[in-house]
Design a protein around this motif. Structure first.
Motif, short mmCIF file in Angstrom:
data_model
loop_
_atom_site.label_atom_id
_atom_site.label_comp_id
_atom_site.label_asym_id
_atom_site.label_seq_id
_atom_site.Cartn_x
_atom_site.Cartn_y
_atom_site.Cartn_z
N THR A 1 0.83 -1.20 0.00
CA THR A 1 0.00 0.00 0.00
C THR A 1 0.87 1.26 0.00
O THR A 1 0.61 2.22 -0.73
CB THR A 1 -0.93 0.01 1.23
N VAL A 2 1.92 1.26 0.81
CA VAL A 2 2.83 2.41 0.86
C VAL A 2 3.52 2.58 -0.49
O VAL A 2 3.65 3.68 -1.01
CB VAL A 2 3.86 2.23 1.99
N ARG A 3 3.96 1.48 -1.08
CA ARG A 3 4.61 1.54 -2.39
C ARG A 3 3.67 2.13 -3.44
O ARG A 3 4.05 3.03 -4.22
CB ARG A 3 5.04 0.15 -2.83
N GLU A 4 2.42 1.64 -3.47
CA GLU A 4 1.48 2.06 -4.50
C GLU A 4 1.03 3.51 -4.30
O GLU A 4 0.55 4.13 -5.25
CB GLU A 4 0.27 1.13 -4.52
N ALA A 5 1.19 4.05 -3.09
CA ALA A 5 0.82 5.45 -2.86
C ALA A 5 1.64 6.40 -3.75
O ALA A 5 1.18 7.46 -4.14
CB ALA A 5 1.02 5.82 -1.39
N ARG A 6 2.87 5.99 -4.05
CA ARG A 6 3.75 6.79 -4.92
C ARG A 6 4.01 6.13 -6.27
O ARG A 6 4.74 6.67 -7.09
CB ARG A 6 5.09 7.04 -4.22
N LYS A 7 3.44 4.94 -6.47
CA LYS A 7 3.65 4.19 -7.73
C LYS A 7 5.14 4.06 -8.04
O LYS A 7 5.60 4.31 -9.16
CB LYS A 7 2.92 4.88 -8.89
#
Length: 240
Positions: A13-19
């Motif tokens: 989720t943290v990774r996908e927040a910044r793609k």
């Protein structure tokens, strides 16, 4: 002693927040294993909001403990699961509007759909668990359709604010747990469990596996993932 499955969705989720490409849930799984995790859990959602197919592919090659894939009874993710062949698949309900899974699967009301998913996964050699509310009719449906385990949805217990309400919800989980074991199914539990409320659930007779994500990842921000997993393992191994 109950085994600990560490859910790594929130790392993704943290990774996908910044793609971007960090933090990597594959690295997180390795650290969780070093901390003593008995399993790694991940949820491949239909909308791919956190875990991606790339993650599942790499984790299926690198995880050395039990890999538990959560998924809905949808054709596309069932196909992916049957190809990836995790050790275990846990069927859960899923809605795009929800922040996290809001309740148990309706195995009794959607018997044909859920039963077909169970058969497809079992035919692929995957152990199948159903994520259910502590409801006898849902447990009976799970046993009839050939599921091998039931993960009790512990959300009502975890979110109870009054002391006696929490005790009532724990009693309901304990009764449902006996139904699960008496039906010949393996007993799992998860959802909303934290360092403060996990011990009574871990102490339910015949509890085999607890799947915990948010609380462990939240603590990991402060102390590191390996230590956070060690702390949770210690709590579930202690007598109530």
């Amino acid at each position: 002693m109950a085994l600990l499955g560490v859910n790594i969705d929130h790392v993704a989720t943290v990774r996908e927040a910044r793609k971007t490409n960090e933090p990597d849930p594959v690295w997180a799984a390795s650290l969780a294993e070093l901390g003593g995790a008995d399993g790694i859990t991940l949820h491949l959602r239909e909308d791919r909001r956190h875990i991606q197919e790339r993650d599942l592919h790499l984790l299926s090659q690198t995880v050395t403990v039990k890999l538990n894939l959560e998924l809905a009874c949808d054709d596309d993710v069932l196909k992916i699961a049957c190809q990836a062949k995790p050790f275990q698949a846990t069927l859960v309900p899923e809605r795009r509007e929800e922040v996290t899974t809001e309740g148990g699967l309706d195995a009794a009301g959607q018997g044909a759909r859920v039963g077909d998913a169970v058969k497809r996964l079992r035919d692929a050699g995957i152990v199948v668990s159903l994520f259910l509310d502590p409801d006898p009719k849902q447990i009976e449906a799970a046993a009839k359709m050939g599921a091998q385990a039931v993960e009790l949805h512990t959300g009502a217990y975890a979110h109870a604010t009054a002391k006696f309400a929490g005790e009532d919800e724990l009693a309901a989980l304990t009764v449902a747990a006996k139904h699960i074991v008496d039906a010949g199914l393996t007993l799992h539990a998860g959802h909303g469990l934290t360092y403060r409320n996990v011990k009574p659930v871990a102490a339910i007779p015949d509890m085999c596996e607890l799947n915990i994500g948010h609380s462990i990842i939240a603590r990991a921000i402060m102390v590191g993932l390996e230590q956070a997993v060690r702390d949770m393992k210690r709590l579930i191994s202690e007598p109530r």
